[in-house]
Design a protein around this motif. Structure first.
Motif, mmCIF file in Angstrom:
data_model
loop_
_atom_site.group_PDB
_atom_site.id
_atom_site.type_symbol
_atom_site.label_atom_id
_atom_site.label_comp_id
_atom_site.label_asym_id
_atom_site.label_seq_id
_atom_site.Cartn_x
_atom_site.Cartn_y
_atom_site.Cartn_z
ATOM 1 N N GLN A 9 0.837 -1.198 0.000
ATOM 2 C CA GLN A 9 0.000 0.000 0.000
ATOM 3 C C GLN A 9 0.875 1.254 0.000
ATOM 4 O OE1 GLN A 9 -3.597 0.208 2.394
ATOM 5 N NE2 GLN A 9 -2.805 -1.540 3.524
ATOM 6 N N GLY A 17 10.520 -2.794 7.785
ATOM 7 C CA GLY A 17 9.691 -4.001 7.900
ATOM 8 C C GLY A 17 9.166 -4.434 6.541
ATOM 9 N N ASN A 18 8.614 -3.493 5.786
ATOM 10 C CA ASN A 18 8.134 -3.811 4.435
ATOM 11 C C ASN A 18 9.274 -4.323 3.566
ATOM 12 O OD1 ASN A 18 6.353 -0.795 4.801
ATOM 13 N ND2 ASN A 18 5.352 -2.778 4.745
ATOM 14 N N TYR A 126 -11.935 -5.103 2.111
ATOM 15 C CA TYR A 126 -10.518 -5.032 1.717
ATOM 16 C C TYR A 126 -9.941 -6.412 1.338
ATOM 17 C CZ TYR A 126 -5.505 -4.020 2.786
ATOM 18 O OH TYR A 126 -4.134 -3.903 2.764
ATOM 19 N N MET A 130 -8.116 -7.885 -2.162
ATOM 20 C CA MET A 130 -6.801 -8.526 -2.150
ATOM 21 C C MET A 130 -6.873 -9.913 -2.801
ATOM 22 S SD MET A 130 -4.144 -8.886 0.982
ATOM 23 C CE MET A 130 -2.979 -10.236 1.055
ATOM 24 N N ASP A 133 -6.882 -9.367 -6.496
ATOM 25 C CA ASP A 133 -5.523 -9.048 -6.982
ATOM 26 C C ASP A 133 -4.784 -10.337 -7.336
ATOM 27 O OD1 ASP A 133 -6.106 -6.468 -6.076
ATOM 28 O OD2 ASP A 133 -4.802 -6.591 -4.317
ATOM 29 N N VAL A 144 4.823 -12.504 1.166
ATOM 30 C CA VAL A 144 4.347 -11.465 2.086
ATOM 31 C C VAL A 144 4.953 -11.676 3.473
ATOM 32 C CG1 VAL A 144 2.096 -10.927 1.026
ATOM 33 C CG2 VAL A 144 2.312 -12.913 2.541
ATOM 34 N N GLY A 145 4.759 -10.687 4.341
ATOM 35 C CA GLY A 145 5.108 -10.849 5.742
ATOM 36 C C GLY A 145 4.011 -11.608 6.475
ATOM 37 N N ASP A 147 1.958 -10.829 8.736
ATOM 38 C CA ASP A 147 0.670 -10.161 8.987
ATOM 39 C C ASP A 147 -0.361 -10.342 7.866
ATOM 40 O OD1 ASP A 147 2.104 -8.585 7.220
ATOM 41 O OD2 ASP A 147 1.404 -6.693 8.046
ATOM 42 N N GLN A 148 0.072 -10.798 6.684
ATOM 43 C CA GLN A 148 -0.888 -10.968 5.583
ATOM 44 C C GLN A 148 -1.381 -12.402 5.424
ATOM 45 O OE1 GLN A 148 -2.271 -8.434 3.897
ATOM 46 N NE2 GLN A 148 -1.113 -7.175 5.342
ATOM 47 N N ALA A 182 10.184 -11.807 8.469
ATOM 48 C CA ALA A 182 8.770 -11.773 8.085
ATOM 49 C C ALA A 182 7.922 -10.996 9.086
ATOM 50 C CB ALA A 182 8.231 -13.186 7.923
ATOM 51 N N ILE A 184 9.064 -7.812 11.430
ATOM 52 C CA ILE A 184 9.961 -6.858 12.085
ATOM 53 C C ILE A 184 9.122 -6.021 13.052
ATOM 54 C CG2 ILE A 184 11.520 -4.883 11.700
ATOM 55 C CD1 ILE A 184 12.618 -7.560 10.619
ATOM 56 N N MET A 194 6.433 -3.249 13.330
ATOM 57 C CA MET A 194 6.847 -1.971 12.747
ATOM 58 C C MET A 194 5.844 -1.611 11.657
ATOM 59 S SD MET A 194 10.442 -0.866 10.897
ATOM 60 C CE MET A 194 11.490 -0.997 12.313
ATOM 61 N N LYS A 196 4.117 1.586 8.931
ATOM 62 C CA LYS A 196 4.290 2.910 8.337
ATOM 63 C C LYS A 196 3.380 3.942 8.980
ATOM 64 C CE LYS A 196 3.112 0.998 3.665
ATOM 65 N NZ LYS A 196 2.239 -0.107 3.941
HETATM 66 P P1 TYM Z 1 1.307 -3.598 3.455
HETATM 67 O O1 TYM Z 1 1.347 -2.453 2.512
HETATM 68 O O2 TYM Z 1 0.830 -3.349 4.838
HETATM 69 O O3 TYM Z 1 2.738 -4.245 3.574
HETATM 70 C C1 TYM Z 1 3.499 -4.625 2.431
HETATM 71 C C2 TYM Z 1 4.281 -5.884 2.725
HETATM 72 O O4 TYM Z 1 5.160 -5.690 3.838
HETATM 73 C C3 TYM Z 1 4.933 -6.693 4.821
HETATM 74 N N1 TYM Z 1 5.134 -6.094 6.151
HETATM 75 C C4 TYM Z 1 6.035 -6.517 7.044
HETATM 76 N N2 TYM Z 1 6.921 -7.522 7.018
HETATM 77 C C5 TYM Z 1 7.709 -7.686 8.089
HETATM 78 N N3 TYM Z 1 7.656 -6.899 9.186
HETATM 79 C C6 TYM Z 1 6.779 -5.882 9.274
HETATM 80 N N4 TYM Z 1 6.743 -5.113 10.352
HETATM 81 C C7 TYM Z 1 5.912 -5.652 8.159
HETATM 82 N N5 TYM Z 1 4.937 -4.740 7.906
HETATM 83 C C8 TYM Z 1 4.479 -5.029 6.664
HETATM 84 C C9 TYM Z 1 3.503 -7.137 4.614
HETATM 85 O O5 TYM Z 1 3.282 -8.431 5.135
HETATM 86 C C10 TYM Z 1 3.392 -7.089 3.105
HETATM 87 O O6 TYM Z 1 3.925 -8.250 2.528
HETATM 88 N N6 TYM Z 1 -2.810 -6.086 2.135
HETATM 89 C C11 TYM Z 1 -1.417 -5.878 1.796
HETATM 90 C C12 TYM Z 1 -1.191 -5.358 0.396
HETATM 91 C C13 TYM Z 1 -1.790 -6.211 -0.668
HETATM 92 C C14 TYM Z 1 -1.312 -7.456 -1.130
HETATM 93 C C15 TYM Z 1 -2.189 -7.841 -2.166
HETATM 94 C C16 TYM Z 1 -0.254 -8.263 -0.758
HETATM 95 C C17 TYM Z 1 -2.883 -5.901 -1.406
HETATM 96 N N7 TYM Z 1 -3.134 -6.891 -2.313
HETATM 97 C C18 TYM Z 1 -2.014 -9.060 -2.857
HETATM 98 C C19 TYM Z 1 -0.080 -9.462 -1.435
HETATM 99 C C20 TYM Z 1 -0.960 -9.846 -2.466
HETATM 100 C C21 TYM Z 1 -0.842 -4.841 2.763
HETATM 101 O O7 TYM Z 1 -1.543 -4.060 3.342
HETATM 102 O O8 TYM Z 1 0.500 -4.801 2.814
#
Ligand code: TYM
Length: 330
Positions: A9, A17-18, A126, A130, A133, A144-145, A147-148, A182, A184, A194, A196
């Motif tokens: 996003q 983290g991302n 939401y 996803m 997508d 992904v991390g 959290d997803q 995966a 942070i 962590m 944004k």
């Molecule tokens: P978003 O934008 O919150 O985060 C993007 C990616 O970063 C990972 N992530 C982390 N990994 C490790 N430690 C952290 N603290 C941390 N914070 C975020 C997330 O797991 C992600 O991989 N819903 C999704 C976006 C999305 C998506 C999709 C992802 C929309 N459609 C289709 C995969 C497939 C999101 O909000 O990610």
């Protein structure tokens, strides 16, 4: 080749983290797989965004994908809003997703308590967007991390439900979660991830922080008082998080890190982690600066990749429209 899809996003400037949970790993997949990496601006508006800032963050994110090492000739890098099939499939899938399933999503529960003044239906649905997508491209793997993971499980359930009703339509996607990095955690509260959107600026490292800022934030990171660099997430979440970050950027094992800092204080350790992160991000910063100056090049990528994504997405969308009984376009 297998298909990889993931997205981020543009709801702020992305964090370490991302980067460690997702982006860094994506760059290792581009030769072996067909990869699509989306900038999910449609997801971002489920919470209020300032339009000019959103536009800027989206473009910066696209440039950060490339600056991190994603080759725009090998990967389809594009804005979600440029490919209407995402919205069209999401609508259809909404009709195959239960309210109960969406109510159980922990991210929805968190966000609706944080944004209590704006619990809109986009925030609720939401995860269906996803799922759209991912399913649009017959995706095999979704890097992904942690959290997803729950969202991905829902995407799998929706796909299987549709396939059972109408015969095989969607590939069932698998999560692809790295062993280190995966999840942070915040530098100020290491029991929280962590993020944004954290209001405390010292809690997260932004990918565009300058070296001094990065070092300063690591120096201020919350740890504990026993002065031992040991990996123990329960008892020492702060130190364990810093070790995870150090391991993810250097490739060192936890044991090797423990040995490196045997008998040294937390001050030295935090400084070293900060420096390692600065080194890791240095080439990214440099390429980002260069890309920022080349408007025509970036515009070209945006246009070409949107065309590719539109072409690929339409195939599955047409199939789905036919299966549910929409009349063919004549
Ligand atoms: P978003 O934008 O919150 O985060 C993007 C990616 O970063 C990972 N992530 C982390 N990994 C490790 N430690 C952290 N603290 C941390 N914070 C975020 C997330 O797991 C992600 O991989 N819903 C999704 C976006 C999305 C998506 C999709 C992802 C929309 N459609 C289709 C995969 C497939 C999101 O909000 O990610």
């Amino acid at each position: 080749k297998k298909v990889i899809f993931s997205g981020m996003q543009p709801s702020g400037v992305i964090t370490l983290g991302n980067y460690l949970g997702a982006l860094k790993n994506w760059t290792n997949l581009q030769d072996e797989y067909n990869c699509l990496y989306c900038i999910v601006d449609m997801h971002a508006i489920t919470v209020r965004q300032d339009p000019a800032t959103l536009r800027k963050n989206a473009r910066n994110l696209l440039m950060q994908y490339i600056a991190a090492g994603l080759d725009p000739e090998k990967n389809v890098i594009y804005y979600q809003s440029h490919v209407p099939a995402h919205a069209e499939l999401a609508w259809i899938l909404n009709c195959y997703t239960y309210m109960g399933e969406l109510s159980r999503m922990t991210q929805f529960k968190e966000k609706s308590s944080k944004h209590a003044e704006n619990i809109n239906s986009g925030l609720f649905t939401y995860p269906t967007l996803m799922a759209a997508d991912i399913l649009l491209f017959q995706t095999d793997l979704v890097p992904v991390g942690v959290d997803q993971k729950q969202h991905l499980e829902l995407a799998r359930d929706i796909a299987a439900r549709f396939n059972n009703l109408y015969s095989d339509t969607f590939k069932i996607p698998e999560p692809y979660i790295s062993k280190v990095g995966a999840k942070i955690m915040s530098l100020q509260d290491p029991t929280k991830k962590m993020s944004k959107s954290d209001e405390d600026n010292n809690a997260s490292i932004s990918l565009i922080d300058d070296p001094d800022t990065i070092i300063r934030k690591f120096k201020r990171a919350v740890t504990d008082s026993d002065a031992l660099v040991r990996f123990d997430q329960e008892a020492k979440p702060g130190i364990s998080n810093l070790m995870t970050i150090y391991s993810a950027v250097t490739g060192m094992s936890m044991e090797a890190i423990q040995n490196e800092f045997e008998g040294k204080g937390y001050g030295d350790f935090k400084m070293r982690v900060g420096e390692a992160v600065v080194e890791e991000l240095r080439p990214l910063h440099k390429r980002f600066e260069e890309l920022s100056k080349d408007k025509a090049y970036i515009d070209g990528i945006i246009k070409k990749n949107a065309e590719t994504a539109n072409y690929l997405a339409t195939k599955t969308l047409r199939k789905v429209q036919k299966k549910v009984g929409f009349p063919p376009v004549v």
